[in-house]
Design a protein around this motif. Structure first.
Motif, mmCIF file in Angstrom:
data_model
loop_
_atom_site.group_PDB
_atom_site.id
_atom_site.type_symbol
_atom_site.label_atom_id
_atom_site.label_comp_id
_atom_site.label_asym_id
_atom_site.label_seq_id
_atom_site.Cartn_x
_atom_site.Cartn_y
_atom_site.Cartn_z
ATOM 1 N N TYR A 160 0.858 -1.181 0.000
ATOM 2 C CA TYR A 160 0.000 0.000 0.000
ATOM 3 C C TYR A 160 0.895 1.231 0.000
ATOM 4 C CZ TYR A 160 -3.816 -3.160 1.236
ATOM 5 O OH TYR A 160 -4.740 -4.177 1.223
ATOM 6 N N SER A 197 -9.838 3.117 7.768
ATOM 7 C CA SER A 197 -10.215 2.589 6.453
ATOM 8 C C SER A 197 -9.103 1.728 5.869
ATOM 9 C CB SER A 197 -10.556 3.737 5.504
ATOM 10 O OG SER A 197 -9.450 4.628 5.353
ATOM 11 N N LEU A 198 -7.854 2.096 6.124
ATOM 12 C CA LEU A 198 -6.742 1.296 5.628
ATOM 13 C C LEU A 198 -6.746 -0.078 6.274
ATOM 14 C CD1 LEU A 198 -4.055 0.828 4.150
ATOM 15 C CD2 LEU A 198 -2.901 1.968 6.066
ATOM 16 N N SER A 210 -9.456 -2.405 5.181
ATOM 17 C CA SER A 210 -9.386 -2.870 3.796
ATOM 18 C C SER A 210 -8.503 -4.105 3.647
ATOM 19 C CB SER A 210 -8.835 -1.753 2.899
ATOM 20 O OG SER A 210 -7.444 -1.539 3.138
ATOM 21 N N GLU A 251 -6.739 10.166 10.167
ATOM 22 C CA GLU A 251 -8.054 10.080 9.537
ATOM 23 C C GLU A 251 -8.207 8.925 8.554
ATOM 24 O OE1 GLU A 251 -5.915 13.753 7.727
ATOM 25 O OE2 GLU A 251 -6.082 12.746 9.678
ATOM 26 N N ASN A 252 -7.106 8.275 8.155
ATOM 27 C CA ASN A 252 -7.266 7.164 7.204
ATOM 28 C C ASN A 252 -6.852 5.808 7.757
ATOM 29 O OD1 ASN A 252 -4.453 7.041 7.090
ATOM 30 N ND2 ASN A 252 -4.301 7.683 4.948
ATOM 31 N N ILE A 253 -6.374 5.767 9.000
ATOM 32 C CA ILE A 253 -5.880 4.498 9.535
ATOM 33 C C ILE A 253 -6.990 3.455 9.616
ATOM 34 C CG2 ILE A 253 -6.186 5.198 11.961
ATOM 35 C CD1 ILE A 253 -3.348 3.003 10.596
ATOM 36 N N THR A 297 0.720 4.389 0.710
ATOM 37 C CA THR A 297 -0.201 5.287 1.404
ATOM 38 C C THR A 297 0.499 5.983 2.564
ATOM 39 O OG1 THR A 297 -2.040 3.780 0.903
ATOM 40 C CG2 THR A 297 -2.402 5.400 2.641
ATOM 41 N N VAL A 300 0.239 7.269 6.146
ATOM 42 C CA VAL A 300 -0.629 6.930 7.270
ATOM 43 C C VAL A 300 -0.982 8.195 8.034
ATOM 44 C CG1 VAL A 300 -0.856 5.591 9.384
ATOM 45 C CG2 VAL A 300 0.397 4.647 7.442
ATOM 46 N N LEU A 301 -2.284 8.452 8.143
ATOM 47 C CA LEU A 301 -2.789 9.627 8.837
ATOM 48 C C LEU A 301 -3.851 9.184 9.847
ATOM 49 C CD1 LEU A 301 -3.330 11.844 5.669
ATOM 50 C CD2 LEU A 301 -1.419 12.021 7.284
ATOM 51 N N TYR A 322 -5.635 2.256 17.168
ATOM 52 C CA TYR A 322 -6.383 1.251 16.416
ATOM 53 C C TYR A 322 -6.062 -0.160 16.906
ATOM 54 C CZ TYR A 322 -8.557 -1.303 12.635
ATOM 55 O OH TYR A 322 -9.366 -2.166 11.930
#
Length: 248
Positions: A96, A107-108, A111, A103-105, A98, A100-101, A135
């Protein structure tokens, strides 16, 4: 005989089978993370999930296993995927690219197909480390987080412990404070009590247009890789339920 025959002499057939059934997710494929991932692949982990949005730069060559003159400009995750295919073609690798933020941890992580057995944090930014810790704590996923390795020259001082037992390391100090605010009392970390050095200069690394003028940390060939190997050893021993033979 196979690629893991020598490992099996110490970890046993059942241990190697357990490792082959495990999934480890590595965040950050830099000085720590690239050597960590390499060791996990050579250790027999069956599925690796690699997260890093960076490409190789020439300044990575002094310490990262993915960094060569021939790979400058390429995604670190892509280079590592190819390395793993040459180590163990049977290892499944998901990548990935991506950043890592906070706000997106969520959804990542959601997935990712299947179960994640262990997460390794080799990210540089505190906000991403905290988001990952939140998380994994909430979802009961084992996590080990690498603290500061920059501006240090003594890898023999690394140790793995709980964040509550740490001292000296500036990254640990911030993490302890911020984790407490979030109600997180425990986090497995790799850290060092070695006081960080002050780098001689770093002006050539700084973006003059950036609002953040933090000094760029110095780093050498023999410190971040050792941190990565320490973390890989902890993960591999834990996942194969290895018992220290010297204690028998």
């Amino acid at each position: 005989m196979n690629a893991f025959s020598r490992s099996e002499l110490l970890l046993g057939e059942d241990g190697m089978r357990r490792l082959a059934d495990c999934t480890v997710m590595v965040f950050g494929i830099g000085g720590v993370g690239s050597h960590l991932t390499d060791a996990l692949a050579r250790g027999g982990i069956g599925r690796l999930i690699l997260v890093d949005a960076d490409t190789v730069s020439v300044t990575n060559i002094n310490r990262q296993s993915v960094a060569f003159l021939s790979t400058v400009g390429q995604y670190k995750t892509d280079i590592m995927r190819k390395r793993i295919a040459d180590i163990c073609p049977d290892t499944e690798v998901l990548t990935y690219e991506t950043f890592v933020l906070p706000e997106n941890i969520g959804s990542l992580m959601e997935s990712i197909p299947g179960t994640i057995d262990y997460v390794a944090d080799a990210i540089d930014t505190i906000s991403a480390k905290l988001a990952l810790a939140e998380y994994c704590t909430a979802h009961r996923i084992p996590l080990i987080s690498c603290m500061g390795t920059g501006n240090k020259l003594h890898p023999e001082m690394f140790e793995i412990t709980d964040i509550s037992n740490t001292s000296v390391c500036p990254v640990c100090k911030v993490m302890r404070r911020e984790l407490k605010k979030r109600g997180i009392s425990r986090l497995q970390v790799l850290y060092s009590k070695e006081p960080p050095m002050t780098p001689l200069s770093g002006e050539e690394f700084r973006n003059p247009e950036s609002k953040h003028r933090r000094p760029v940390p110095g780093s050498v060939s023999f410190v971040p890789p050792v941190a990565g190997l320490f973390i890989a050893g902890e993960i591999l021993r834990t996942l194969c339920a290895h018992t220290d033979l010297t204690q028998k």
